[in-house]
Scaffold this active site. Structure first.
Site, PDB file in Angstrom:
ATOM      1  N   LYS A  94       0.628  -1.351   0.147  1.00 16.89           N
ATOM      2  CA  LYS A  94       0.404  -0.123   0.006  1.00 16.89           C
ATOM      3  C   LYS A  94       0.867   1.448   0.115  1.00 16.89           C
ATOM      4  O   LYS A  94       2.138   1.300   0.557  1.00 16.89           O
ATOM      5  CB  LYS A  94      -0.938   0.076   1.199  1.00 16.89           C
ATOM      6  CG  LYS A  94      -1.588   1.068   1.838  1.00 16.89           C
ATOM      7  CD  LYS A  94      -3.386   0.406   0.703  1.00 16.89           C
ATOM      8  CE  LYS A  94      -3.897   2.395   0.540  1.00 16.89           C
ATOM      9  NZ  LYS A  94      -3.348   2.955  -0.568  1.00 16.89           N
ATOM     10  N   GLN A 115       7.510   3.477   4.131  1.00 18.53           N
ATOM     11  CA  GLN A 115       5.731   3.476   3.923  1.00 18.53           C
ATOM     12  C   GLN A 115       5.433   2.004   4.809  1.00 18.53           C
ATOM     13  O   GLN A 115       4.563   2.265   5.015  1.00 18.53           O
ATOM     14  CB  GLN A 115       5.564   3.726   2.410  1.00 18.53           C
ATOM     15  CG  GLN A 115       3.826   2.913   1.832  1.00 18.53           C
ATOM     16  CD  GLN A 115       3.158   4.279   1.587  1.00 18.53           C
ATOM     17  OE1 GLN A 115       3.571   5.893   1.373  1.00 18.53           O
ATOM     18  NE2 GLN A 115       2.308   5.025   3.134  1.00 18.53           N
ATOM     19  N   LYS A 118       5.641   3.595   8.164  1.00 21.05           N
ATOM     20  CA  LYS A 118       4.761   4.021   8.144  1.00 21.05           C
ATOM     21  C   LYS A 118       3.113   3.363   8.395  1.00 21.05           C
ATOM     22  O   LYS A 118       2.477   3.858   9.841  1.00 21.05           O
ATOM     23  CB  LYS A 118       4.264   5.083   7.500  1.00 21.05           C
ATOM     24  CG  LYS A 118       3.566   6.139   7.276  1.00 21.05           C
ATOM     25  CD  LYS A 118       3.437   7.033   6.317  1.00 21.05           C
ATOM     26  CE  LYS A 118       4.576   7.486   5.798  1.00 21.05           C
ATOM     27  NZ  LYS A 118       3.991   8.436   4.920  1.00 21.05           N
ATOM     28  N   LYS A 130       5.458   1.576  -3.201  1.00 24.78           N
ATOM     29  CA  LYS A 130       4.929   3.168  -3.598  1.00 24.78           C
ATOM     30  C   LYS A 130       5.612   3.132  -5.598  1.00 24.78           C
ATOM     31  O   LYS A 130       6.191   2.011  -5.718  1.00 24.78           O
ATOM     32  CB  LYS A 130       6.685   4.248  -2.813  1.00 24.78           C
ATOM     33  CG  LYS A 130       5.840   5.625  -2.545  1.00 24.78           C
ATOM     34  CD  LYS A 130       5.192   6.025  -2.455  1.00 24.78           C
ATOM     35  CE  LYS A 130       4.736   7.190  -2.429  1.00 24.78           C
ATOM     36  NZ  LYS A 130       4.298   7.673  -1.312  1.00 24.78           N
ATOM     37  N   GLY A 169      -2.421   8.276  -4.212  1.00 24.96           N
ATOM     38  CA  GLY A 169      -2.041   9.346  -5.090  1.00 24.96           C
ATOM     39  C   GLY A 169      -0.889   9.782  -3.944  1.00 24.96           C
ATOM     40  O   GLY A 169      -0.941   9.601  -2.519  1.00 24.96           O
ATOM     41  N   ASP A 170      -0.207  11.061  -4.555  1.00 26.09           N
ATOM     42  CA  ASP A 170       1.170  11.394  -4.150  1.00 26.09           C
ATOM     43  C   ASP A 170       1.627  13.272  -5.184  1.00 26.09           C
ATOM     44  O   ASP A 170      -0.176  13.512  -5.070  1.00 26.09           O
ATOM     45  CB  ASP A 170       2.480  10.322  -3.804  1.00 26.09           C
ATOM     46  CG  ASP A 170       3.361  11.160  -2.716  1.00 26.09           C
ATOM     47  OD1 ASP A 170       3.460  11.336  -1.720  1.00 26.09           O
ATOM     48  OD2 ASP A 170       4.472  11.514  -4.088  1.00 26.09           O
ATOM     49  N   THR A 213      -4.203  13.371   5.928  1.00 27.17           N
ATOM     50  CA  THR A 213      -2.943  13.606   6.068  1.00 27.17           C
ATOM     51  C   THR A 213      -2.466  15.242   7.204  1.00 27.17           C
ATOM     52  O   THR A 213      -2.105  14.957   7.708  1.00 27.17           O
ATOM     53  CB  THR A 213      -1.436  13.666   4.475  1.00 27.17           C
ATOM     54  OG1 THR A 213      -2.001  12.224   3.874  1.00 27.17           O
ATOM     55  CG2 THR A 213      -0.321  13.896   5.233  1.00 27.17           C
ATOM     56  N   ASN A 245      -1.530  19.305  -1.475  1.00 26.12           N
ATOM     57  CA  ASN A 245      -2.691  19.029  -0.866  1.00 26.12           C
ATOM     58  C   ASN A 245      -2.181  18.057   0.991  1.00 26.12           C
ATOM     59  O   ASN A 245      -3.466  18.941   1.803  1.00 26.12           O
ATOM     60  CB  ASN A 245      -3.126  17.338  -1.012  1.00 26.12           C
ATOM     61  CG  ASN A 245      -3.533  16.192  -0.118  1.00 26.12           C
ATOM     62  OD1 ASN A 245      -3.676  16.033   0.993  1.00 26.12           O
ATOM     63  ND2 ASN A 245      -4.927  16.643  -0.371  1.00 26.12           N
ATOM     64  N   SER A 382      -6.613   5.779   4.077  1.00 31.58           N
ATOM     65  CA  SER A 382      -6.652   4.571   2.915  1.00 31.58           C
ATOM     66  C   SER A 382      -6.873   3.448   3.228  1.00 31.58           C
ATOM     67  O   SER A 382      -7.831   2.654   2.521  1.00 31.58           O
ATOM     68  CB  SER A 382      -5.306   4.873   1.902  1.00 31.58           C
ATOM     69  OG  SER A 382      -5.063   6.138   1.157  1.00 31.58           O
TER      70      SER A 382
HETATM   71  P1  NDP Z   1       1.023  18.076  -3.540  1.00 29.36           P
HETATM   72  O1  NDP Z   1       1.736  17.146  -5.647  1.00 29.36           O
HETATM   73  O2  NDP Z   1      -0.481  18.415  -3.849  1.00 29.36           O
HETATM   74  O3  NDP Z   1       1.815  18.532  -3.268  1.00 29.36           O
HETATM   75  C1  NDP Z   1       3.387  19.525  -3.621  1.00 29.36           C
HETATM   76  C2  NDP Z   1       3.202  20.647  -2.941  1.00 29.36           C
HETATM   77  O4  NDP Z   1       5.260  20.743  -2.463  1.00 29.36           O
HETATM   78  C3  NDP Z   1       3.323  21.762  -3.906  1.00 29.36           C
HETATM   79  O5  NDP Z   1       2.773  23.372  -3.056  1.00 29.36           O
HETATM   80  C4  NDP Z   1       4.966  22.033  -4.858  1.00 29.36           C
HETATM   81  O6  NDP Z   1       4.712  22.986  -5.723  1.00 29.36           O
HETATM   82  C5  NDP Z   1       5.578  22.272  -3.304  1.00 29.36           C
HETATM   83  N1  NDP Z   1       6.961  21.991  -3.622  1.00 29.36           N
HETATM   84  C6  NDP Z   1       7.312  20.953  -4.214  1.00 29.36           C
HETATM   85  N2  NDP Z   1       8.501  21.221  -4.631  1.00 29.36           N
HETATM   86  C7  NDP Z   1       9.472  22.494  -3.935  1.00 29.36           C
HETATM   87  C8  NDP Z   1      10.315  22.887  -3.362  1.00 29.36           C
HETATM   88  N3  NDP Z   1      11.388  22.518  -3.500  1.00 29.36           N
HETATM   89  N4  NDP Z   1       9.891  23.947  -2.039  1.00 29.36           N
HETATM   90  C9  NDP Z   1       8.817  24.400  -1.874  1.00 29.36           C
HETATM   91  N5  NDP Z   1       7.713  23.946  -2.261  1.00 29.36           N
HETATM   92  C10 NDP Z   1       7.495  22.995  -3.183  1.00 29.36           C
HETATM   93  O7  NDP Z   1       1.607  17.179  -2.970  1.00 29.36           O
HETATM   94  P2  NDP Z   1       1.162  16.555  -1.907  1.00 29.36           P
HETATM   95  O8  NDP Z   1       0.065  17.632  -0.590  1.00 29.36           O
HETATM   96  O9  NDP Z   1       0.293  15.210  -1.567  1.00 29.36           O
HETATM   97  O10 NDP Z   1       2.541  15.739  -0.852  1.00 29.36           O
HETATM   98  C11 NDP Z   1       3.054  16.463   0.230  1.00 29.36           C
HETATM   99  C12 NDP Z   1       4.474  15.626   0.599  1.00 29.36           C
HETATM  100  O11 NDP Z   1       3.528  15.530   1.646  1.00 29.36           O
HETATM  101  C13 NDP Z   1       4.998  15.085  -0.282  1.00 29.36           C
HETATM  102  O12 NDP Z   1       6.917  14.266   0.666  1.00 29.36           O
HETATM  103  C14 NDP Z   1       4.249  13.892   0.016  1.00 29.36           C
HETATM  104  O13 NDP Z   1       5.051  12.360  -0.486  1.00 29.36           O
HETATM  105  C15 NDP Z   1       3.912  14.289   1.702  1.00 29.36           C
HETATM  106  N6  NDP Z   1       2.953  13.057   1.952  1.00 29.36           N
HETATM  107  C16 NDP Z   1       1.125  13.454   1.432  1.00 29.36           C
HETATM  108  C17 NDP Z   1      -0.012  12.253   1.544  1.00 29.36           C
HETATM  109  C18 NDP Z   1      -0.404  12.428   1.032  1.00 29.36           C
HETATM  110  O14 NDP Z   1      -1.598  12.011   1.234  1.00 29.36           O
HETATM  111  N7  NDP Z   1      -0.809  13.000  -0.425  1.00 29.36           N
HETATM  112  C19 NDP Z   1       0.348  11.340   2.926  1.00 29.36           C
HETATM  113  C20 NDP Z   1       1.598  11.194   3.011  1.00 29.36           C
HETATM  114  C21 NDP Z   1       3.118  12.190   2.586  1.00 29.36           C
HETATM  115  P3  NDP Z   1       4.401  23.254  -6.811  1.00 29.36           P
HETATM  116  O15 NDP Z   1       3.285  22.871  -7.486  1.00 29.36           O
HETATM  117  O16 NDP Z   1       5.437  24.711  -7.773  1.00 29.36           O
HETATM  118  O17 NDP Z   1       4.953  21.680  -7.761  1.00 29.36           O
END
Ligand code: NDP
Length: 450
Positions: A94, A115, A118, A130, A169-170, A213, A245, A382
């Site tokens: 997962k 993962q 976690k 993943k 998703g991620d 999250t 997200n 999930s």
């Molecule tokens: P999204 O794609 O929804 O958002 C990612 C965000 O991070 C965007 O705003 C993006 O900006 C920004 N970003 C990317 N790179 C950088 C950087 N170098 N500096 C500043 N901002 C940056 O992803 P999620 O919110 O889903 O995921 C974010 C993190 O959380 C990841 O590490 C993911 O693995 C982790 N995560 C997510 C989960 C989930 O349920 N979604 C669960 C557990 C962990 P831009 O639009 O410009 O790319």
């Protein structure tokens, strides 16, 4: 030369680093977990006898494939697709799918390895996996994204299933992408199943998954503050990196808990709003219109835009939540946060703080919530979606939110207890690694070898 002051750990890590040379994110993640395990392997020799460390730090299966697709101008592109099936001792694989230009085998493996621990911490029967691709959805039309997702699923469908491997998703994979992939899976298999989570609620998805999250991060953070320092989120000032997200719903829950988020970022810059970020405007910009974060400062006159996202950590705050990506908060950033009075750092993204930054937070007594515990709310929800799909009964928002909260408090408790039991009281990095490891390792021992 990395040393963990234990022959078994040193020997296994030496082998891993030789066999995976150049995979820096993966090796960083393994080093972090091994750094916590010395008291565990010293206490119980069964792990060494059954080569548990060797087995838990290598994937069970990896699939790498070609994903050809056509853009709107009929030009053909080829991306690389991945699915890492890391460990299925305690349940089907997962873990999410990431679509981003910076995706490599090393990034996929680090995420799948993390993962595994976690998912174990959630207490739900889920193994670790993943996947993703170096396809970059940003700037692509909906039709281009759809064609890519369909082509990706044309291969992935062979390797997944509701009892085998359940993607989600991620980064770069939200509801739109999940919908296109689920639709293609359903058509190829002539089967409606809970093979992917993060589905729309009209298609068997769970309420709260979008928020899970970010909300979970805040349930964990509030509990960590209460239990370890008698403080609360209420009345504090927060900085949240990212605006995707995780970041948006962490900021939403911060607001509901009585805190103020004064800065958020994307990969190009950050915005500072002294009165607190207006989340309705932020959601419209980032979720509905998919614009750059600079648009926020154009809409809100009191806000400032700064064109370097890494500088967000120079904004004074008491709560810092890195919610963007790996290694986005380094030692220099940690020093700035501490100088400006930060009291808690909790990780929404996966491995966002460098090891040097984490060490400094511990040394200075900053409360630190490590990703594999603090951001487990998404995968926990999930898991709840999988339960709802199996029983074919949807749950209410309140029920899922209550279960999510219970799970996050339990994760904190398990991590804290393990940190105490193994002589590292209050170090939740060690506590989460140990608690996550023990469950998977016991299950592997129980199932024998081969
Ligand atoms: P999204 O794609 O929804 O958002 C990612 C965000 O991070 C965007 O705003 C993006 O900006 C920004 N970003 C990317 N790179 C950088 C950087 N170098 N500096 C500043 N901002 C940056 O992803 P999620 O919110 O889903 O995921 C974010 C993190 O959380 C990841 O590490 C993911 O693995 C982790 N995560 C997510 C989960 C989930 O349920 N979604 C669960 C557990 C962990 P831009 O639009 O410009 O790319």
């Amino acid at each position: 030369m990395t040393s963990f002051n234990n022959d078994y750990l040193d020997e296994v890590y030496g082998d891993i680093s030789r066999r995976n040379s150049g995979q820096k994110e993966f090796l960083q993640a393994v080093r972090e977990v091994f750094g916590s395990l010395r008291p565990v392997v010293e206490k119980d020799e069964r792990y060494q006898k059954a080569a548990i460390l060797e087995r838990i730090s290598d994937y069970e299966r990896t699939v790498i494939f070609q994903v050809p697709w056509m853009d709107d101008n009929e030009k053909v592109h080829v991306n690389r697709g991945f699915r890492i099936q890391f460990n299925s001792a305690i349940g089907p694989y997962k873990g999410g799918l990431r679509f981003h230009k910076a995706v490599t085998l090393s990034v996929m493996k680090f995420l799948a390895f993390e993962q595994t621990f976690k998912n174990s911490l959630t207490g739900l029967p889920m193994g670790g996996g993943k996947g993703g691709s170096d396809f970059h959805p940003k700037g692509k039309s909906d039709m281009e994204v759809m064609r890519f997702c369909q082509s990706y699923m044309n291969e992935l469908f062979r390797h997944i299933g509701e009892d085998t491997d359940i993607p989600a998703g991620d980064i770069g994979v939200g509801s739109r992408e999940i919908g296109y992939m689920f639709g293609r899976y359903r058509r190829i298999n002539n089967k409606f199943s809970g093979v992917i989570t993060g589905k729309s609620t009209s298609t068997g998805g769970s309420l709260v998954r979008t928020q899970a999250t970010g909300y979970g991060l805040m349930y964990f953070t509030e509990e960590m503050m209460r239990a370890m320092s008698g403080q609360s989120v209420s009345g504090k000032t927060a900085v949240v990196s990212g605006s995707g997200n995780v970041a948006v719903y962490a900021a939403e829950k911060l607001g509901q808990m009585g805190a103020r988020t004064v800065a958020m970022s994307d990969s190009e810059g950050y915005v500072y709003d002294p009165k607190g970020i207006d989340l309705d405007i932020m959601k419209e910009i980032k979720e509905a219109r998919r614009e750059r974060i600079s648009a926020y400062a154009e809409r809100v006159s009191r806000a400032e835009y700064h064109p370097n996202s890494a500088d967000i950590w120079s904004v004074p705050c008491q709560i810092a939540l890195p919610c963007a990506t790996q290694n986005e908060l380094n030692l220099a950033d940690a020093k700035k946060l501490i100088a400006n009075g930060v009291i808690v750092v909790s990780e929404g993204a996966n491995m966002p703080s460098t090891p040097e930054a984490v060490d400094l937070f511990h040394e200075k007594g900053i409360l630190f919530g490590p990703a594999k515990a603090a951001n487990a709310g998404g995968v926990a929800c999930s898991g709840l979606e999988m339960s709802q799909n199996s029983s074919r009964r949807p749950w209410s928002f309140e029920l899922v939110d209550d279960r999510l909260k219970e799970i996050m408090l339990d994760i904190f408790q398990k991590s804290y207890e393990a940190s105490k039991e193994y002589g590292r009281e209050g170090n939740l990095v060690d506590g989460a690694n140990i608690a996550g490891f023990l469950k998977v390792a016991e299950s592997m021992l129980w199932q024998g070898i081969g």
